[in-house]
Design an enzyme around this catalytic site. Structure first.
Site, PDB file in Angstrom:
ATOM      1  CB  SER A 120      17.097  -1.237   1.301  1.00  0.00           C
ATOM      2  OG  SER A 120      15.791  -1.499   1.079  1.00  0.00           O
ATOM      3  CG  HIS A 141      20.743   1.190   4.032  1.00  0.00           C
ATOM      4  ND1 HIS A 141      21.537   0.450   2.780  1.00  0.00           N
ATOM      5  CD2 HIS A 141      19.804   0.227   4.385  1.00  0.00           C
ATOM      6  CE1 HIS A 141      20.997  -0.545   2.532  1.00  0.00           C
ATOM      7  NE2 HIS A 141      19.888  -0.808   3.264  1.00  0.00           N
ATOM      8  CD  GLU A 153      25.119   1.838   1.134  1.00  0.00           C
ATOM      9  OE1 GLU A 153      23.992   1.422   1.509  1.00  0.00           O
ATOM     10  OE2 GLU A 153      25.564   1.618   0.150  1.00  0.00           O
ATOM     11  CG  ASN A 191      20.336  -3.164  -1.173  1.00  0.00           C
ATOM     12  OD1 ASN A 191      20.659  -4.628  -0.862  1.00  0.00           O
ATOM     13  ND2 ASN A 191      19.684  -2.311  -0.340  1.00  0.00           N
TER      14      ASN A 191
HETATM   15  N1  3HC Z   1      21.203  -9.549  18.034  1.00  0.00           N
HETATM   16  C1  3HC Z   1      22.448  -9.632  18.651  1.00  0.00           C
HETATM   17  N2  3HC Z   1      23.301 -10.526  18.364  1.00  0.00           N
HETATM   18  C2  3HC Z   1      23.206 -11.322  17.421  1.00  0.00           C
HETATM   19  C3  3HC Z   1      21.876 -11.463  16.587  1.00  0.00           C
HETATM   20  C4  3HC Z   1      21.054 -10.462  16.743  1.00  0.00           C
HETATM   21  N3  3HC Z   1      19.705 -10.165  16.233  1.00  0.00           N
HETATM   22  N4  3HC Z   1      22.009 -12.297  15.762  1.00  0.00           N
HETATM   23  C5  3HC Z   1      22.972 -12.738  15.684  1.00  0.00           C
HETATM   24  N5  3HC Z   1      23.850 -12.308  16.817  1.00  0.00           N
HETATM   25  C6  3HC Z   1      25.194 -12.777  17.291  1.00  0.00           C
HETATM   26  C7  3HC Z   1      25.332 -14.019  17.894  1.00  0.00           C
HETATM   27  O1  3HC Z   1      25.251 -13.803  19.570  1.00  0.00           O
HETATM   28  C8  3HC Z   1      26.693 -14.221  17.803  1.00  0.00           C
HETATM   29  O2  3HC Z   1      27.682 -13.831  18.679  1.00  0.00           O
HETATM   30  P1  3HC Z   1      29.208 -14.259  18.853  1.00  0.00           P
HETATM   31  O3  3HC Z   1      30.059 -14.049  17.657  1.00  0.00           O
HETATM   32  O4  3HC Z   1      29.715 -13.306  19.987  1.00  0.00           O
HETATM   33  O5  3HC Z   1      28.894 -15.708  19.321  1.00  0.00           O
HETATM   34  C9  3HC Z   1      27.100 -13.635  16.273  1.00  0.00           C
HETATM   35  O6  3HC Z   1      26.134 -12.805  16.208  1.00  0.00           O
HETATM   36  C10 3HC Z   1      26.943 -14.710  15.299  1.00  0.00           C
HETATM   37  O7  3HC Z   1      25.526 -15.447  15.379  1.00  0.00           O
HETATM   38  P2  3HC Z   1      25.348 -16.929  15.442  1.00  0.00           P
HETATM   39  O8  3HC Z   1      26.516 -17.703  16.123  1.00  0.00           O
HETATM   40  O9  3HC Z   1      23.989 -17.242  16.023  1.00  0.00           O
HETATM   41  O10 3HC Z   1      25.293 -17.318  14.026  1.00  0.00           O
HETATM   42  P3  3HC Z   1      26.186 -17.095  12.662  1.00  0.00           P
HETATM   43  O11 3HC Z   1      27.743 -17.357  13.066  1.00  0.00           O
HETATM   44  O12 3HC Z   1      25.553 -18.034  11.607  1.00  0.00           O
HETATM   45  O13 3HC Z   1      25.931 -15.529  12.336  1.00  0.00           O
HETATM   46  C11 3HC Z   1      25.120 -13.710  11.109  1.00  0.00           C
HETATM   47  C12 3HC Z   1      24.767 -15.116  11.933  1.00  0.00           C
HETATM   48  C13 3HC Z   1      25.635 -12.629  11.916  1.00  0.00           C
HETATM   49  C14 3HC Z   1      23.656 -13.505  10.828  1.00  0.00           C
HETATM   50  C15 3HC Z   1      25.845 -14.288  10.055  1.00  0.00           C
HETATM   51  O14 3HC Z   1      25.276 -15.466   9.276  1.00  0.00           O
HETATM   52  C16 3HC Z   1      26.152 -13.146   8.837  1.00  0.00           C
HETATM   53  O15 3HC Z   1      26.923 -12.117   9.056  1.00  0.00           O
HETATM   54  N6  3HC Z   1      25.165 -13.252   7.677  1.00  0.00           N
HETATM   55  C17 3HC Z   1      25.167 -12.227   6.667  1.00  0.00           C
HETATM   56  C18 3HC Z   1      24.142 -11.191   7.138  1.00  0.00           C
HETATM   57  C19 3HC Z   1      24.376 -10.154   5.948  1.00  0.00           C
HETATM   58  O16 3HC Z   1      24.942 -10.042   5.000  1.00  0.00           O
HETATM   59  N7  3HC Z   1      23.411  -9.094   6.446  1.00  0.00           N
HETATM   60  C20 3HC Z   1      23.118  -8.022   5.610  1.00  0.00           C
HETATM   61  C21 3HC Z   1      21.853  -8.135   4.712  1.00  0.00           C
HETATM   62  S1  3HC Z   1      21.508  -6.840   3.509  1.00  0.00           S
HETATM   63  C22 3HC Z   1      20.744  -5.644   4.375  1.00  0.00           C
HETATM   64  O17 3HC Z   1      20.251  -5.882   5.647  1.00  0.00           O
HETATM   65  C23 3HC Z   1      20.438  -4.565   3.572  1.00  0.00           C
HETATM   66  C24 3HC Z   1      18.995  -4.441   3.110  1.00  0.00           C
HETATM   67  O18 3HC Z   1      18.812  -3.205   2.447  1.00  0.00           O
HETATM   68  C25 3HC Z   1      18.631  -5.404   2.231  1.00  0.00           C
END
Ligand code: 3HC
Length: 284
Positions: A120, A141, A153, A191
């Site tokens: 990242s 990424h 990415e 990022n």
């Molecule tokens: N595996 C499979 N499915 C998953 C999962 C996993 N690990 N985590 C969540 N899900 C699914 C759930 O089953 C649910 O499915 P549905 O829509 O069919 O019901 C859906 O994802 C939403 O999950 P939840 O209902 O449990 O919870 P939320 O609605 O709060 O969503 C989230 C959780 C998807 C994490 C949401 O909060 C989100 O999109 N957050 C932002 C995440 C983000 O920005 N990520 C990027 C981080 S930066 C990065 O990774 C880069 C690095 O370089 C730093």
């Protein structure tokens, strides 16, 4: 060339998610870890996430078993990469660790194999230079949680050739992901845009402008972010956020990327977010 078999190195948060999506797309995966207990932990996370998908009726029991059967565990890098077309490295963001991994991969992977890093923050050009095939080296990424987030990415290093890019773009599409090309630069695009927002949110808390809960409410309700920036920082890991900000700060020599003092303090205190049970919030 088609990526018919892949190796994923590292079974942590990102690595197990990457192995999950390859295996679910019908591409066999050699998942490489350093110890059996880490490999077991990665497999149990994948199982848990597949169970969640079965429960939500996104996949059936047969797909769950097929996915798990497509993952083979290896505890030796050279053994795990010797018969694959694509390697995706997702080991900790530490240059020395990556250096040791990439020299083993370069020695043992077939000549045609493409080498991808899920880094990242570390320069793709610098990682590519650790190998004898920088033209076959690329950034792949992914985003956490990998089974859910659509973006990959795809980062081109200075010497990445078009064929490598094309194969990786096609592969990302097979995973049902949306590939977006970017060139190598500190923080890439994701990022470079995300971390200053998280950092600014931490400055707001540190300066007493608002509580973490209220900063997050503003961004969730006012800007339709699924998670507020501080909840997201905990989810990513505060140590990872600090490392990436330091890469931006060092890379651009621009004070706008200086890490918030509160972030540095929290990392020093070992409050790293979800993974340690406490960051801006407490976790069970
Ligand atoms: N595996 C499979 N499915 C998953 C999962 C996993 N690990 N985590 C969540 N899900 C699914 C759930 O089953 C649910 O499915 P549905 O829509 O069919 O019901 C859906 O994802 C939403 O999950 P939840 O209902 O449990 O919870 P939320 O609605 O709060 O969503 C989230 C959780 C998807 C994490 C949401 O909060 C989100 O999109 N957050 C932002 C995440 C983000 O920005 N990520 C990027 C981080 S930066 C990065 O990774 C880069 C690095 O370089 C730093």
């Amino acid at each position: 060339m088609d990526a018919k078999k892949v190796a994923v190195i590292g079974g942590g948060t990102m690595g197990n998610g990457i192995a999950h999506v390859f295996a679910m797309s019908g591409i066999p995966v050699n998942l490489i870890e350093t110890k059996q207990e880490f490999a077991d932990r990665a497999l149990s996370t994948i199982e848990k996430n597949l169970d969640r998908m079965v429960k939500k009726e996104k996949i059936d029991e047969a797909k769950r078993s097929e996915t798990l059967d497509s993952i083979s565990i290896f505890l030796d890098v050279k053994e795990g990469v010797k018969d694959v077309d694509l390697v995706v490295e997702a080991v900790p963001e530490n240059f020395e660790i990556k250096k040791s991994v990439w020299s083993q991969v370069d020695e043992a992977a077939p000549d045609h194999a493409i080498l991808g890093s899920n880094t990242s923050s570390i320069s793709i050009t610098k990682l590519a230079a650790l190998t004898d095939r920088p033209e076959k080296f690329i950034g792949m990424h992914f985003f956490n949680p990998v089974p859910v987030m659509k973006l990959v990415e795809i980062v081109r290093g200075l010497e990445t050739n078009d064929e490598t890019y094309d194969v990786v773009e096609e592969t990302a599409k097979k995973l049902n992901k949306a590939p977006v090309p970017v060139n190598d630069a500190p923080g890439f695009v994701s990022n470079r845009v995300l971390m200053p927002m998280i950092n600014e949110a931490i400055f707001c808390v540190g300066e007493g402008v608002a509580t973490p809960e209220n900063v997050d409410e503003v961004m969730k309700l006012g800007m339709a972010h699924p998670m507020g920036p501080l909840r997201l920082a905990d989810f990513i890991g505060l140590d990872v956020c600090l490392d990436i900000l330091n890469v931006l700060y060092d890379g651009f020599k621009d004070p706008k990327y200086r890490p918030a003092p509160l972030l540095v303090k929290m990392v020093d205190a070992g409050k790293l977010g979800n993974k340690t049970g406490e960051g801006f919030y407490k976790y069970d």
